[in-house]
Design a protein around this motif. Structure first.
Motif, mmCIF file in Angstrom:
data_model
loop_
_atom_site.group_PDB
_atom_site.id
_atom_site.type_symbol
_atom_site.label_atom_id
_atom_site.label_comp_id
_atom_site.label_asym_id
_atom_site.label_seq_id
_atom_site.Cartn_x
_atom_site.Cartn_y
_atom_site.Cartn_z
ATOM 1 N N SER A 74 0.793 -1.233 0.000
ATOM 2 C CA SER A 74 0.000 0.000 0.000
ATOM 3 C C SER A 74 0.829 1.289 0.000
ATOM 4 N N ASP A 385 -9.076 -3.564 2.794
ATOM 5 C CA ASP A 385 -7.772 -4.229 2.921
ATOM 6 C C ASP A 385 -7.652 -4.950 4.261
ATOM 7 N N HIS A 389 -7.171 -8.948 4.820
ATOM 8 C CA HIS A 389 -6.013 -9.540 5.498
ATOM 9 C C HIS A 389 -6.452 -10.515 6.588
ATOM 10 N N HIS A 443 -4.083 -2.575 -5.009
ATOM 11 C CA HIS A 443 -3.628 -3.946 -5.297
ATOM 12 C C HIS A 443 -4.791 -4.864 -4.984
ATOM 13 N N PHE A 445 -5.730 -9.202 -3.807
ATOM 14 C CA PHE A 445 -5.461 -10.073 -2.657
ATOM 15 C C PHE A 445 -5.224 -11.503 -3.076
ATOM 16 N N HIS A 593 -0.824 -9.546 -0.069
ATOM 17 C CA HIS A 593 -0.617 -9.049 -1.432
ATOM 18 C C HIS A 593 0.840 -8.697 -1.677
HETATM 19 ZN ZN LIG Z 1 -2.673 -4.643 2.931
#
Ligand SMILES: [Zn+2]
Length: 631
Positions: A74, A385, A389, A443, A445, A593
């Motif tokens: 990130s 995000d 995760h 991005h 995953f 990621h």
């Molecule tokens: Zn992340």
């Protein structure tokens, strides 16, 4: 006549009251970021009808994967986004960098520069000027360029925007510290014997009730601002049983919590010298009640009503916003994940926290959109995000924790995507006919099932030397013999050569460095998982090739592109070399990621047909500037 005069009078009054009337911008570029939104998951849930607003946007404009940065982290990708350039130019290469002189890992985004002159007086340490906090990202972001050409920009919670840029409206994101100066340190009080915390983000405090159940302890705050030898400042904390609840007194505040319940914001004020004080705000979660009391106290957030460091631009925007929407989380990464990883917060409490933060961010974003006073409006939601995760274990049947993941946790990623869809809907409702909308992620995953101890591999290759007698090294390269070391790994994707003249105890010359790089690039993709022989690394990139530009000494010599399923271990990121090479990832942090960029692209949605291709995240900066210049 009378009406006209009244209107004139009213207009004059308004002018005196507000100074210049605000502009109303009819042709805005609105950029809505959802950190970590993955194109495959978005497609899956658009196909089953659960993301109607994304489907509508894709049908009216475009939907495509968006090339991420290398490495796909990130801070790196959002710096590409802001500046339109790659890491070789903006200088952010990884979440973590290392001090080349000492090899010590450090946060790569911002840096505290202490004041140069200090007056020692009566044993006190009086700074003669303010220290400085700098954003280590180099180059001008597109929003300041828009302003330089006469436009107005609103930028909310974009990662790597601390300290805030002096623009029309900014709320800083990732990079804002807590009151301790860390990126978020929580405190966990427990009556159970505790193991040493495995992360510096965690402070565990053992508590013992007396016969009546009274627990007396303290919440530790920042270091004494003037006396480095004095103990940290603190406020008293008391707990006692109250029916099926727990009565809590923290500093001046009293509250009662049931098991699993979150508190509202609680003010904490740390006093020193008898007359001075520094204040912050915390939220509490009662993890378990008597007799085995466990209490979570969030990192100490900087109070937006009286920020000790600037959180916003203009500086009073943080305070005005608190008046408008109530108190809110100010730390750069408030969805701190370590408490869930350590089992200190439950899945449910963690998702409750995400809901609270999401509603604060929404209020902030909609308020700015409703003002309609900016040519460019950028808002980033990072909750997509964090949930991905922590809950990937719920959608990845091959993850070691999948069997024990509960029903709610299995649905968490789908839930946060539907929340993103709802936020998109609210945003589209606030758009005028001439506004343009870009929705993007930095991005995508992938699963994180196995953790790779990359420094162990370097030891096995004879490139990283342990001190005589040592079988392994703890984090911070504690047991490394630098005089015999040629290469070392730190951060999520970086390998450095121990170069003579650059590293504190560097031994490798330029010609030798090239040979070592070639050898690692050739050998590491051949590494097999000892468990099943699977390939671990797809490709190793040469820093000199992927980072053209004025790469500074933070630039890694090599960047590792892991295959989905694999990632650098936590020990690797901080310079540890345990004895095994690869191990199961048994933590709730189960999706990631920090891998091969082409395996984890982001998403791009637009409400219009772009006149030139927007292929990579860095292209958005160019588009934003051209969009502004064109009207
Ligand atoms: Zn992340």
């Amino acid at each position: 006549m009378k009406t006209i005069r009244l209107a004139l009078l009213l207009a004059l009054t308004l002018l005196t009251a507000c100074g210049e009337p605000d502009r109303t911008v009819e042709q805005r570029l609105i950029i809505l970021g959802f950190d970590g939104m993955d194109p495959n998951l978005a497609q899956r849930w658009m196909d089953d009808g659960s993301l109607p607003n994304f489907s509508r946007l894709a049908a009216s404009g475009t939907f495509a994967p968006l090339k991420t940065s290398n490495p796909p982290q990130s801070p790196v990708a959002w710096s590409d986004f802001a500046t339109g350039n790659g890491p070789g130019t903006h200088g952010i290469y990884d979440f973590l960098r290392r001090d080349p002189a000492t090899y010590a890992p450090a946060f790569s985004i911002s840096e505290n520069i202490p004041p140069e002159s200090v007056l020692e007086l009566f044993g006190l340490h009086l700074p003669l000027e303010d220290g400085q906090i700098i954003n280590r990202r180099q180059g001008a972001p597109f929003w300041t360029q828009v302003e330089a050409e006469g436009g107005d920009s609103t930028v909310l919670r974009v990662p790597v925007t601390f300290p805030p840029d002096p623009i029309h409206r900014m709320m800083s994101g990732m990079g804002v510290p807590d009151l301790l100066g860390s990126q978020g340190t929580y405190t966990f009080y427990t009556t159970r014997p505790t193991m040493a915390a495995s992360s510096s983000s965690t402070r565990t405090v053992r508590i013992r009730p007396d016969r009546e159940g009274l627990i007396t302890t303290t919440l530790e705050g920042p270091a004494h601002p003037l006396d480095p030898d004095a103990p940290a400042l603190n406020v008293p904390l008391e707990l006692r049983p109250d029916g099926d609840s727990v009565a809590i007194r923290l500093g001046e505040s009293e509250l009662t919590l049931k098991e699993g319940q979150w508190s509202n914001w609680v003010d904490v004020r740390f006093e020193f010298l008898g007359f001075a004080s520094v204040g912050g705000i915390v939220r509490l979660n009662l993890v378990s009640s008597y007799p085995r009391v466990q209490l979570y106290v969030s990192p100490i957030h900087i109070d937006p009503r009286a920020p000790v460091v600037p959180l916003s631009s203009p500086p009073d925007y943080a305070e005005k916003l608190a008046e408008e929407i109530g108190l809110y989380h100010t730390i750069g990464m408030p969805e701190e994940t370590w408490s869930l990883n350590e089992g200190h917060l439950s899945d449910e409490a963690y998702l409750d926290m995400i809901k609270t933060i999401l509603s604060e961010r929404e209020a902030m974003f909609y308020s700015a959109l409703d003002q309609q006073d900016s040519d460019v409006v950028v808002g980033v939601f990072v909750q997509t995000d964090r949930v991905s995760h922590m809950f990937y274990r719920g959608i990845d049947p091959q993850h070691p924790l999948y069997p024990e993941t509960g029903e709610a946790a299995r649905g968490a990623i789908h839930w946060i995507y539907r929340e993103a869809d709802r936020i998109l809907g609210e945003t589209m409702q606030r758009m005028g006919p001439n506004d343009r909308l870009i929705v993007l992620s930095d991005h995508g995953f992938a699963p994180f099932r196995r953790a790779v101890h990359l420094n162990r591999w370097l030891v096995d290759q004879g490139l990283l030397a342990l001190q005589p007698g040592a079988q392994s090294s703890s984090v911070g390269f504690a047991q490394i013999d630098w005089s015999k070391t040629q290469a070392y790994a730190v951060g999520l994707n970086s390998i450095f050569i121990n170069r003579a003249g650059r590293e504190g105890q560097g031994i490798v010359g330029q010609a030798e460095a090239e040979k070592i790089k070639q050898r690692i690039m050739l050998t590491l993709p051949g590494l097999q998982d000892p468990d099943d022989g699977a390939q671990i690394v797809a490709e190793v990139f040469d820093g000199d090739v992927i980072y053209p530009g004025n790469a500074n000494q933070d630039a890694p010599d090599l960047v590792v592109g892991y295959l989905p399923g694999y990632r650098a271990s936590w020990q690797t990121t901080l310079g540890g070399a345990p004895s095994s090479l690869v191990e199961d990832n048994n933590r709730k942090w189960s999706g990631d990621h920090c891998m091969l960029p082409s395996a984890v692209p982001g998403v791009l949605f637009t409400s219009f047909q772009p006149d030139q291709p927007l292929e990579a995240i860095a292209d958005i900066a160019r588009y934003a500037q051209e969009h502004w210049s064109a009207h």
